[in-house]
Each structure stands twice: as structure tokens, then as C-alpha cells.
Design an enzyme around this catalytic site. Structure first.
Site, PDB file in Angstrom:
ATOM      1  N   TYR A  87      18.685 -25.246  11.708  1.00 54.43           N
ATOM      2  CA  TYR A  87      17.513 -25.961  11.214  1.00 54.43           C
ATOM      3  C   TYR A  87      17.509 -27.404  11.687  1.00 54.43           C
ATOM      4  CZ  TYR A  87      20.099 -28.411   7.461  1.00 54.43           C
ATOM      5  OH  TYR A  87      20.953 -29.225   6.762  1.00 54.43           O
ATOM      6  N   ARG A 137      19.191 -32.103  19.463  1.00 57.09           N
ATOM      7  CA  ARG A 137      20.250 -31.497  18.642  1.00 57.09           C
ATOM      8  C   ARG A 137      19.934 -30.028  18.347  1.00 57.09           C
ATOM      9  NH1 ARG A 137      21.766 -34.248  13.085  1.00 57.09           N
ATOM     10  NH2 ARG A 137      19.732 -33.395  12.511  1.00 57.09           N
ATOM     11  N   ARG A 179      21.036  -4.389   9.977  1.00 54.53           N
ATOM     12  CA  ARG A 179      22.204  -5.208   9.645  1.00 54.53           C
ATOM     13  C   ARG A 179      23.453  -4.771  10.411  1.00 54.53           C
ATOM     14  NH1 ARG A 179      26.565  -5.785   6.463  1.00 54.53           N
ATOM     15  NH2 ARG A 179      26.955  -7.848   5.577  1.00 54.53           N
ATOM     16  N   LYS A 184      24.077 -27.409  13.320  1.00 52.33           N
ATOM     17  CA  LYS A 184      23.277 -27.567  12.092  1.00 52.33           C
ATOM     18  C   LYS A 184      22.768 -26.204  11.607  1.00 52.33           C
ATOM     19  CE  LYS A 184      19.751 -30.741  10.281  1.00 52.33           C
ATOM     20  NZ  LYS A 184      20.461 -31.271   9.131  1.00 52.33           N
ATOM     21  N   GLU A 196      32.261 -36.445   5.852  1.00 51.52           N
ATOM     22  CA  GLU A 196      30.899 -36.973   5.707  1.00 51.52           C
ATOM     23  C   GLU A 196      30.451 -36.767   4.268  1.00 51.52           C
ATOM     24  OE1 GLU A 196      28.308 -34.774   8.435  1.00 51.52           O
ATOM     25  OE2 GLU A 196      29.573 -33.017   8.176  1.00 51.52           O
ATOM     26  N   LEU A 220      28.523 -33.388  11.320  1.00 51.31           N
ATOM     27  CA  LEU A 220      27.246 -33.232  12.024  1.00 51.31           C
ATOM     28  C   LEU A 220      26.941 -34.531  12.785  1.00 51.31           C
ATOM     29  CD1 LEU A 220      24.796 -31.180  12.209  1.00 51.31           C
ATOM     30  CD2 LEU A 220      23.622 -32.798  10.726  1.00 51.31           C
TER      31      LEU A 220
HETATM   32  N1  PMP Z   1      25.699 -34.588   7.811  1.00 48.86           N
HETATM   33  C1  PMP Z   1      25.238 -33.510   7.168  1.00 48.86           C
HETATM   34  C2  PMP Z   1      26.212 -32.520   6.646  1.00 48.86           C
HETATM   35  C3  PMP Z   1      23.856 -33.334   6.969  1.00 48.86           C
HETATM   36  O1  PMP Z   1      23.398 -32.264   6.319  1.00 48.86           O
HETATM   37  C4  PMP Z   1      22.969 -34.326   7.453  1.00 48.86           C
HETATM   38  C5  PMP Z   1      21.482 -34.211   7.241  1.00 48.86           C
HETATM   39  N2  PMP Z   1      20.959 -33.009   7.629  1.00 48.86           N
HETATM   40  C6  PMP Z   1      23.496 -35.429   8.129  1.00 48.86           C
HETATM   41  C7  PMP Z   1      24.872 -35.529   8.294  1.00 48.86           C
HETATM   42  C8  PMP Z   1      22.603 -36.504   8.685  1.00 48.86           C
HETATM   43  O2  PMP Z   1      21.955 -36.097   9.849  1.00 48.86           O
HETATM   44  P1  PMP Z   1      20.544 -36.700  10.277  1.00 48.86           P
HETATM   45  O3  PMP Z   1      20.707 -38.174  10.334  1.00 48.86           O
HETATM   46  O4  PMP Z   1      20.276 -36.115  11.601  1.00 48.86           O
HETATM   47  O5  PMP Z   1      19.574 -36.263   9.219  1.00 48.86           O
END
Ligand code: PMP
Length: 281
Positions: free
Chosen positions: A33, A52, A100, A144, A176, A201
Site C-alpha cells: 500500500y 516506493r 487459496r 510497505k 521506528e 520503512l
Molecule cells: N514507518 C512505518 C512503519 C510506517 O507505517 C510509516 C507510514 N506509513 C512510516 C514509517 C512513514 O512513512 P511515510 O513518511 O512515507 O509516510
């Protein structure tokens, strides 16, 4: 008001939008996503989000369901149809629907779903309180995917403890936030954030904010840090597409920057907004 959403090639009212029960996004979280902020009716950091997306899909042996030009057209059309001023476009690509089986199916078409959410993006930020929890996620957090159960559990734990979010810890170091990249500012004014790897991410907002910080002459150190170092930092903040630069004013009960937004976080948020107004498309 019912939204118009996009599903498999058509704009439809949200209560008429359907995805198969055999969709691999539903059965296996076999899906990727993106969330792009809509700022004053325009898309923020759109190219970064699409780059991305393409990378995430590629890592899972999937292709872009439509090219970037078409993606831009679809985003703009959805924003227009829903009259979004401030908010976001959520986009999800799954491998598609198939009987599946763990093995990837052949010859199925991907599912592409998009919808909008309205959200205030520029309100005053008082700062959030976070708690640390173990990072229980899988080993490819650089992709993601829609496997967001850990993030959901973490938000629930924060809520249960009367806090706003969680910072995730692995092998003694912060990776994070539950849905954001995180930073501390040392007493010397240096910004510290974990370097990119498969553990986190690669935030699109992270890239933009680090660039702006460097342009401001701020020193940046990309390395892991501990919760202990964070609790003793001058200030802390988090970034994501829909929360911009959010000050963090408490970590595991330790108050930071006097319990109010730190000056660097505040300034970076202002600059990000200023630049965003100019660069949104
Ligand atoms: N880390 C994680 C685990 C996230 O879910 C997100 C937001 N989707 C981010 C970092 C931040 O990414 P972005 O700045 O691209 O929204």
C-alpha cells in the site's frame, strides 16, 4: 457523505465497492500500500510515494498495475470526485484473487483499490507521548505491505496505557514508531535517526525532512539509538505522510523538551509545510 472509491478500473460509491473473498490481500496480506497526503487539494511527495510503491511491488515480484502517469491521473480524479482539500489518498495493490495456495498464482490480474480520507494536516502540534514495546514485526519492514496487525496491537497498547503511540525496540535499539520514522535531537543539536535497512520503512517524509534539515545546516547522524538515549535527549519527533513532523514529548514516562514541542521539531514541521505548499502537484 458516501465517498467515491476506485476499485479495479472503476470509480464507484463506497458501499458498492467489492473485492473477492479469494483476494490474496485478504487471505495472505499479499499486498502493498501507499498513503499520499492531499494538501490544499494537491498531492504531496507523490513521486516519492510512487517510486516506493514500485520498489515494494518489485521486492514481492509484482509489477505496477498501471504506470505512474495513470496513477497520477487516478489520484487526481479521486481527490476531485471526493472534493478533498486536506487528507490523504490510500492505495492498495494486491496480487489478485486466486484459489487459496501459498504458491503465487499465474495469470491473475492484480487488484487496485484506492480511497480518500479527510484529515486536518496543519493543526497545532502539542506533542505526543510514547511507550516502548518490542518490535515483533517480520524481517522485511522496508516493504510497505498491508501486514499491519503489529502496528494495530501496538496502538492499542499505547491507548490502554493512556499514551499516543509506541516506539519499537529490537536488540536494544529503536527501529521506528508504530507507523512513523523517529528521531531524537541531542543536547548538541544533532538530529539522530536510524539508518535505512530492512529493519525500517524508508519513509518518504523522512527523506524530505532530512533534506530540509540538511539545507538548514542541521547536523544529521544516521545510526541506531537506545530508548535510554532518547529519554535523555533534548527533543524527539516522528514523521509520516499524514502527520508531517510530530513532536514527541514523553518517552516511557520521561518528559522531553519541557513537555512541549521542541524547537527543531516545530521548525522542521513549519518548513515541511511551507515547502509542501510549493511542491505539491
Ligand atoms: N514507518 C512505518 C512503519 C510506517 O507505517 C510509516 C507510514 N506509513 C512510516 C514509517 C512513514 O512513512 P511515510 O513518511 O512515507 O509516510
Amino acid at each position: 457523505m458516501s465517498r467515491t472509491v476506485y476499485v479495479d478500473g472503476a470509480f464507484v460509491p463506497e458501499d458498492e465497492a467489492k473485492v473477492s473473498v479469494f483476494d490474496r490481500g485478504f487471505l495472505f496480506a499479499d499486498a502493498v500500500y501507499e498513503v499520499t497526503a492531499v494538501f490544499g487539494g494537491k498531492l504531496l511527495d507523490f513521486d516519492g510515494h510512487m517510486a516506493r510503491l514500485e520498489r515494494s511491488l518489485g521486492e514481492l515480484d509484482m509489477e505496477m498495475p498501471v504506470d505512474r502517469e495513470k496513477m497520477l491521473e487516478l489520484h487526481r480524479e479521486l481527490v476531485k470526485r471526493n472534493n478533498v482539500q486536506d487528507g490523504c489518498v490510500y492505495l492498495q495493490v494486491t496480487r489478485g484473487a486466486a484459489d487459496r495456495d501459498f504458491v503465487f498464482p499465474k495469470g491473475v490480474s492484480q487488484t487496485l483499490v484506492m480511497f480518500t480520507q479527510n484529515k486536518t494536516l496543519t493543526g497545532e502540534k502539542k506533542g505526543i507521548k510514547v511507550i516502548s514495546v518490542p518490535d515483533i514485526r517480520w524481517g522485511r519492514r522496508d516493504i510497505k505491505t498491508v501486514q499491519l496487525l503489529a502496528a494495530s496491537l501496538n496502538k492499542m497498547e499505547a491507548k490502554k496505557q493512556g499514551k499516543d503511540d509506541t516506539w519499537l525496540v529490537e536488540d536494544g535499539f529503536v527501529t521506528e514508531g508504530s507507523s512513523n520514522n523517529v528521531y531524537i535531537v541531542t543536547k548538541e543539536g544533532k538530529i539522530v535517526t536510524r539508518q535505512l535497512s530492512r529493519s525500517i520503512l524508508p519513509g518518504i517524509t523522512r527523506a524530505a525532512v532530512l533534506k530540509l534539515a540538511a539545507e538548514q545546516g542541521l547536523e544529521i547522524e544516521e545510526r541506531p539509538f537506545t530508548i535510554d538515549e532518547a529519554r535523555n535527549a533534548a527533543e524527539a519527533f516522528a514523521t509520516s505522510a499524514t502527520t508531517f513532523v510530530t513532536p514527541v514529548v514523553e518517552i516511557d514516562g520521561a518528559e522531553l523538551s519541557g513537555g512541549v514541542a521542541g524547537p527543531i521539531a516545530k521548525r522542521l514541521n513549519e518548513i515541511y509545510i511551507e515547502e509542501g505548499r510549493k511542491s505539491a502537484i
